[in-house]
Scaffold this motif. Structure first.
Motif, mmCIF file in Angstrom:
data_model
loop_
_atom_site.group_PDB
_atom_site.id
_atom_site.type_symbol
_atom_site.label_atom_id
_atom_site.label_comp_id
_atom_site.label_asym_id
_atom_site.label_seq_id
_atom_site.Cartn_x
_atom_site.Cartn_y
_atom_site.Cartn_z
ATOM 1 N N ARG A 131 0.830 -1.202 0.000
ATOM 2 C CA ARG A 131 0.000 0.000 0.000
ATOM 3 C C ARG A 131 0.869 1.258 0.000
ATOM 4 O O ARG A 131 0.608 2.213 -0.731
ATOM 5 C CB ARG A 131 -0.925 -0.030 1.217
ATOM 6 N N THR A 162 7.972 -6.987 -5.384
ATOM 7 C CA THR A 162 7.267 -5.744 -5.065
ATOM 8 C C THR A 162 8.115 -4.516 -5.401
ATOM 9 O O THR A 162 7.567 -3.461 -5.721
ATOM 10 C CB THR A 162 6.834 -5.696 -3.591
ATOM 11 N N LYS A 171 3.747 5.549 -5.799
ATOM 12 C CA LYS A 171 3.728 5.281 -7.238
ATOM 13 C C LYS A 171 2.618 6.074 -7.931
ATOM 14 O O LYS A 171 2.793 6.540 -9.072
ATOM 15 C CB LYS A 171 3.529 3.774 -7.452
ATOM 16 N N ASP A 172 1.487 6.235 -7.243
ATOM 17 C CA ASP A 172 0.334 6.912 -7.832
ATOM 18 C C ASP A 172 0.265 8.391 -7.455
ATOM 19 O O ASP A 172 -0.746 9.056 -7.734
ATOM 20 C CB ASP A 172 -0.962 6.221 -7.384
ATOM 21 N N ASP A 228 2.252 1.766 -3.399
ATOM 22 C CA ASP A 228 1.225 2.236 -4.337
ATOM 23 C C ASP A 228 0.945 3.721 -4.157
ATOM 24 O O ASP A 228 0.714 4.444 -5.141
ATOM 25 C CB ASP A 228 -0.067 1.439 -4.148
ATOM 26 N N HIS A 283 0.437 -7.092 -11.202
ATOM 27 C CA HIS A 283 0.618 -6.687 -9.805
ATOM 28 C C HIS A 283 0.017 -7.696 -8.825
ATOM 29 O O HIS A 283 0.581 -7.945 -7.762
ATOM 30 C CB HIS A 283 0.003 -5.309 -9.583
ATOM 31 N N ARG A 326 6.940 -1.565 -7.701
ATOM 32 C CA ARG A 326 7.104 -0.147 -7.347
ATOM 33 C C ARG A 326 7.636 0.643 -8.542
ATOM 34 O O ARG A 326 7.240 1.798 -8.773
ATOM 35 C CB ARG A 326 8.049 -0.041 -6.138
ATOM 36 N N GLU A 344 7.072 -0.249 -11.553
ATOM 37 C CA GLU A 344 6.168 -0.606 -12.651
ATOM 38 C C GLU A 344 6.899 -1.391 -13.730
ATOM 39 O O GLU A 344 6.658 -1.217 -14.923
ATOM 40 C CB GLU A 344 5.495 0.650 -13.219
#
Length: 309
Positions: free
Chosen positions: A68, A131, A74-75, A71, A155, A135, A137
């Motif tokens: 989490r 992972t 990353k986002d 993410d 993912h 991270r 991508e």
């Protein structure tokens, strides 16, 4: 002291919004218990190693947390534009503080995994490496992000690796010594989490937004439900193969409860296809969220029913 309390308050707010502790803990417990049950080798130990299982549960919980955290960073750029209300995007927690917390999470995982022995540590290192690729991508983010379905399934493979990690916790053995039947079940974890992923990003007509991708917008409701249903069937197929190999004559005891939960998802999907509005989408997403918890509870319950009395 005041600064510490403020920091704790910010992180509790982050968890409430993005990683709700109670529901997440219940889901992780069900997931952990189901995988332990399938991996368990009753002849290997006469006493249940509660300490190791407890530490293993904490490890898996932290693994979900670090995904989490990855993410959120990353986002970050996308969230600032399309979801400015989210904690990181609105500045609830600064990026340096967020990075420090992520590092502490990873160091805690490494310490627990190392103390649980080589089997767990080797499985954890494989999961961590994957992972880290997530991270980044897989270094093809610009190409991968527009391909929402491919982005999701690359993912969610992390769920299969988490299953292998739980197998190491339950048996003390490294992944290379895992039973073939368990590896099939671990692969099924991938499809189970695909069901959740495809369901949670399926929206009603009124909920669709320009610039925000959803499976319902890309595939229409019938396509989104069809994609989810394929993964639902693959998850059940993996469970049936596992049950047939490892539990033979008791296979139905393991399979039927999980199958019943899956039928609920199919029914909610049919309802959503014919009523693709906000209400239908919410019922569908709610059923899929329930599935992620109930499926694993059903697997654990089915496994428990096969134990000799």
């Amino acid at each position: 002291m005041k600064a510490m309390m403020q920091m704790l308050g910010r992180w509790l707010q982050f968890l409430r919004e993005r990683h709700e502790p109670l529901s997440l803990s219940m889901m992780v417990l069900a997931f952990f218990a189901a995988n332990v049950g399938i991996a368990w080798l009753p002849s290997s130990e006469s006493v249940i190693p509660w300490g190791r299982l407890g530490a293993g549960y904490v490890l898996i919980w932290l693994c979900f947390l670090h995904m989490r955290l990855f993410d959120e960073v990353k986002d970050y750029a996308v969230d600032r534009e399309f979801h400015p209300e989210r904690p990181l995007a609105r500045g609830l927690i600064g990026l340096p503080e967020f990075g420090t917390a992520t590092l502490l999470c990873l160091l805690s995982e490494l310490a627990i995994a190392a103390n649980l022995g080589w089997g767990v540590f080797s499985a954890y290192v494989c999961f961590l490496a994957f992972t880290l690729l997530m991270r980044m991508e897989f270094f093809v983010g610009d190409w991968l992000r527009p391909r929402l379905e491919l982005y999701a399934i690359t993912h969610t493979f992390s769920a299969a690796l988490l299953g292998v990690q739980i197998q190491a916790v339950a048996t003390g053995q490294p992944p290379v010594l895992a039973e073939g039947s368990f590896l099939i079940f671990a692969l099924g974890n991938w499809f189970v989490f695909n069901v959740f992923e495809f369901g949670r990003k399926t929206l009603g007509r009124e909920e669709e937004r320009d610039g925000v991708d959803s499976y319902s917008a890309r595939l229409r409701p019938v396509g989104a439900v069809g994609l989810l249903s394929v993964n639902l069937a693959l998850a059940l197929g993996a469970l049936w193969l596992t049950a047939s190999i490892k539990f033979s004559q008791n296979a139905f005891q393991l399979f039927v409860p999980a199958g019943a939960i899956s039928v609920l998802v199919v029914l909610a999907g049919i309802y959503y296809i014919f009523s693709p509005d906000k209400k239908g989408a919410r019922i569908y997403r709610g059923t899929v969220t329930f599935y992620l918890l109930a499926y694993h509870v059903a697997v654990f319950g089915g496994w428990y029913s096969t134990l000799p009395r």
